[in-house]
Design an enzyme around this catalytic site. Structure first.
Site, PDB file in Angstrom:
ATOM      1  N   THR A 136       0.823  -1.212   0.000  1.00 19.67           N
ATOM      2  CA  THR A 136       0.000   0.000   0.000  1.00 19.67           C
ATOM      3  C   THR A 136       0.854   1.258   0.000  1.00 19.67           C
ATOM      4  O   THR A 136       0.654   2.160  -0.820  1.00 19.67           O
ATOM      5  CB  THR A 136      -0.942  -0.004   1.215  1.00 19.67           C
ATOM      6  OG1 THR A 136      -1.809  -1.146   1.146  1.00 19.67           O
ATOM      7  CG2 THR A 136      -1.795   1.254   1.234  1.00 19.67           C
ATOM      8  N   GLN A 172      -5.152  -1.851  -3.345  1.00 19.25           N
ATOM      9  CA  GLN A 172      -4.985  -0.504  -2.812  1.00 19.25           C
ATOM     10  C   GLN A 172      -4.086   0.292  -3.763  1.00 19.25           C
ATOM     11  O   GLN A 172      -3.049  -0.202  -4.206  1.00 19.25           O
ATOM     12  CB  GLN A 172      -4.357  -0.546  -1.416  1.00 19.25           C
ATOM     13  CG  GLN A 172      -5.169  -1.304  -0.386  1.00 19.25           C
ATOM     14  CD  GLN A 172      -4.869  -2.792  -0.360  1.00 19.25           C
ATOM     15  OE1 GLN A 172      -4.215  -3.333  -1.261  1.00 19.25           O
ATOM     16  NE2 GLN A 172      -5.362  -3.474   0.661  1.00 19.25           N
ATOM     17  N   ASP A 195      -8.172   3.655  -1.163  1.00 22.99           N
ATOM     18  CA  ASP A 195      -7.042   4.263  -0.444  1.00 22.99           C
ATOM     19  C   ASP A 195      -6.473   5.468  -1.177  1.00 22.99           C
ATOM     20  O   ASP A 195      -5.254   5.627  -1.298  1.00 22.99           O
ATOM     21  CB  ASP A 195      -5.943   3.227  -0.203  1.00 22.99           C
ATOM     22  CG  ASP A 195      -6.370   2.133   0.764  1.00 22.99           C
ATOM     23  OD1 ASP A 195      -7.534   2.140   1.193  1.00 22.99           O
ATOM     24  OD2 ASP A 195      -5.528   1.276   1.083  1.00 22.99           O
ATOM     25  N   ASP A 222     -12.359   3.031   1.728  1.00 27.02           N
ATOM     26  CA  ASP A 222     -11.434   3.644   2.690  1.00 27.02           C
ATOM     27  C   ASP A 222     -10.599   4.737   2.040  1.00 27.02           C
ATOM     28  O   ASP A 222      -9.388   4.825   2.259  1.00 27.02           O
ATOM     29  CB  ASP A 222     -10.501   2.581   3.286  1.00 27.02           C
ATOM     30  CG  ASP A 222     -11.249   1.411   3.901  1.00 27.02           C
ATOM     31  OD1 ASP A 222     -12.380   1.610   4.382  1.00 27.02           O
ATOM     32  OD2 ASP A 222     -10.710   0.285   3.894  1.00 27.02           O
ATOM     33  N   ARG A 286     -15.347   3.390   8.781  1.00 27.92           N
ATOM     34  CA  ARG A 286     -15.084   2.207   9.595  1.00 27.92           C
ATOM     35  C   ARG A 286     -13.695   2.377  10.207  1.00 27.92           C
ATOM     36  O   ARG A 286     -12.812   3.017   9.619  1.00 27.92           O
ATOM     37  CB  ARG A 286     -15.160   0.924   8.770  1.00 27.92           C
ATOM     38  CG  ARG A 286     -14.180   0.799   7.622  1.00 27.92           C
ATOM     39  CD  ARG A 286     -14.347  -0.550   6.941  1.00 27.92           C
ATOM     40  NE  ARG A 286     -13.435  -0.738   5.816  1.00 27.92           N
ATOM     41  CZ  ARG A 286     -13.297  -1.887   5.152  1.00 27.92           C
ATOM     42  NH1 ARG A 286     -14.017  -2.942   5.511  1.00 27.92           N
ATOM     43  NH2 ARG A 286     -12.451  -1.986   4.136  1.00 27.92           N
ATOM     44  N   TRP A 288      -9.943   1.615  11.303  1.00 28.32           N
ATOM     45  CA  TRP A 288      -8.825   0.781  10.908  1.00 28.32           C
ATOM     46  C   TRP A 288      -7.899   0.623  12.112  1.00 28.32           C
ATOM     47  O   TRP A 288      -7.271   1.582  12.561  1.00 28.32           O
ATOM     48  CB  TRP A 288      -8.076   1.397   9.735  1.00 28.32           C
ATOM     49  CG  TRP A 288      -6.863   0.622   9.313  1.00 28.32           C
ATOM     50  CD1 TRP A 288      -6.662  -0.726   9.418  1.00 28.32           C
ATOM     51  CD2 TRP A 288      -5.668   1.160   8.719  1.00 28.32           C
ATOM     52  NE1 TRP A 288      -5.429  -1.072   8.927  1.00 28.32           N
ATOM     53  CE2 TRP A 288      -4.786   0.055   8.487  1.00 28.32           C
ATOM     54  CE3 TRP A 288      -5.271   2.439   8.346  1.00 28.32           C
ATOM     55  CZ2 TRP A 288      -3.530   0.231   7.909  1.00 28.32           C
ATOM     56  CZ3 TRP A 288      -4.021   2.613   7.779  1.00 28.32           C
ATOM     57  CH2 TRP A 288      -3.163   1.513   7.562  1.00 28.32           C
TER      58      TRP A 288
END
Length: 376
Positions: A136, A172, A195, A222, A286, A288
């Site tokens: 990532t 990602q 991401d 996300d 949410r 992480w």
């Protein structure tokens, strides 16, 4: 965290950015066509012959500046307080600003972020030369580690698409990873899918402060995430439609990973959240809790913000990892409006009291740092 198959706002066959339009409130309507072959590609910010400051470097992909690539200019801009002026164009490259290049400023010369685009297409699962994959962090088109970084009127993007790489599992694809303290972005755009904007810090014990004003961010899974102490003011977040999914949820706007010892995480204030997807197909956030920091207590406050119908008003939060339910984290809202902000199940939408809201401000989050507040 599956990747969207949706149309990406950056077309690699001409870089047509019209699909990533922000609302009129941010003055990010498609820019009129403008010639880039004239004599003044750097607008009112001077030219290599008449520099904005003695330390200013000029970047132009057509060869009318000091450098044709952003990374070449960054490598030459050693020390502190250097300014880069970027002429209109598409800069297809990866860029890294290490921790030694402090107090740097990047300026999009046309003062229109659609004109200056830094973009690449690595993903977490993209093979690296010599073996392995990028991961990532390594997927980021732009990485900023230096403190005191400021960018104005620039688009940061990652146009990697799963449809083009069906065998890649790590989907990602970061447009920018920001780790430095006192990092500020004004009138910038951040484009990607999963991401997109990685607002982070250099270490678990470092509480990096970041400020995003009048910015536009889009993605699906996300797409605003990390452990920074970050304020998003007058920003527009847009969730994308996904052709690969027919049921909800399509994704999540925020995924903070705030360190448990940090009293300040993400603050979203006077912003808006819109969507291309069907109603209620997105969660607001949410938590992480990364394996590298199981003591993290993600923090997100969204206040005085309009949420469109794309946000699930009944259950706007979800749990990412077993054992770390969102209810145990620091999520709260205050005086939000719009169909996605309706309080239909009160226990699913924690609200600040008026007293608590007085400490949920830009000043409280950023402390003794006051970022540049210009409107242009």
């Amino acid at each position: 965290m599956p990747w969207s198959q949706a149309r990406h706002p950056l077309s690699r066959r001409g870089f047509l950015l019209a699909g990533a339009g922000a609302g009129a409130a941010l003055a990010l309507a498609p820019a009129p066509a403008r010639a880039t072959g004239g004599r003044r590609p750097f607008g009112r910010y001077g030219s290599p012959a008449a520099r904005l400051t003695p330390g200013t470097l000029y970047v132009d992909p057509h060869g009318r500046g000091d450098f044709t690539s952003v990374q070449a200019a960054v490598s030459a801009a050693t020390g502190t307080g250097r300014t880069l002026v970027l002429a209109p164009g598409v800069y297809r490259e990866t860029v890294a600003v290490d921790a030694t290049r402090t107090e740097a400023t990047w300026i999009g010369a046309s003062e229109e972020p659609r004109d200056v685009v830094i973009v690449y297409d690595n993903a977490a699962g993209t093979p690296k030369p010599g073996g392995g994959t990028y991961g990532t962090t390594g997927s980021a088109t732009t990485t900023v580690q230096a403190a005191g970084f400021t960018a104005r009127w620039i688009t940061f993007a990652n146009d990697w698409l799963r449809a083009d790489h069906p065998g890649v599992a790590g989907t990602q694809a970061v447009a920018i990873k920001v780790q430095g303290d006192r990092s500020a972005f004004h009138h910038c755009r951040f484009l990607g899918h999963q991401d997109t904007l990685y607002a982070d810090s250099m270490a678990l014990t470092v509480f990096a402060r970041q400020y995003y004003a009048h910015c536009y961010v889009e993605g699906d899974v996300d797409f605003v995430f990390g452990r920074a102490t970050a304020v998003y003011e007058h920003c527009h977040f847009r969730t994308l439609n996904r052709a690969d999914l027919t049921t909800a949820p399509h994704g999540f706007v925020f995924a903070p990973s705030t360190a448990g010892a940090n009293p300040r995480g993400y603050l979203v204030v006077r912003s808006r959240i819109s969507s291309e997807a069907p109603d209620a197909y997105y969660k607001l956030a949410r938590p992480w809790v990364p394996s590298s920091d199981p003591t993290a207590r993600p923090m997100l406050t969204v206040r005085d913000t309009w949420m469109g119908p794309g946000i699930d008003a009944v259950a706007p939060y979800a749990t990412m990892s077993a054992g770390f339910p969102w209810q145990d984290q620091r999520f709260a809202e205050y005086r939000n409006t719009g169909p996605g902000a309706r309080i239909t199940v009160p226990e699913n939408r924690p609200q600040l009291t008026a007293t608590e809201a007085r400490s949920a401000t830009r000043v409280a989050h950023l402390g003794d740092w006051t970022p540049w507040k210009g409107t242009r």
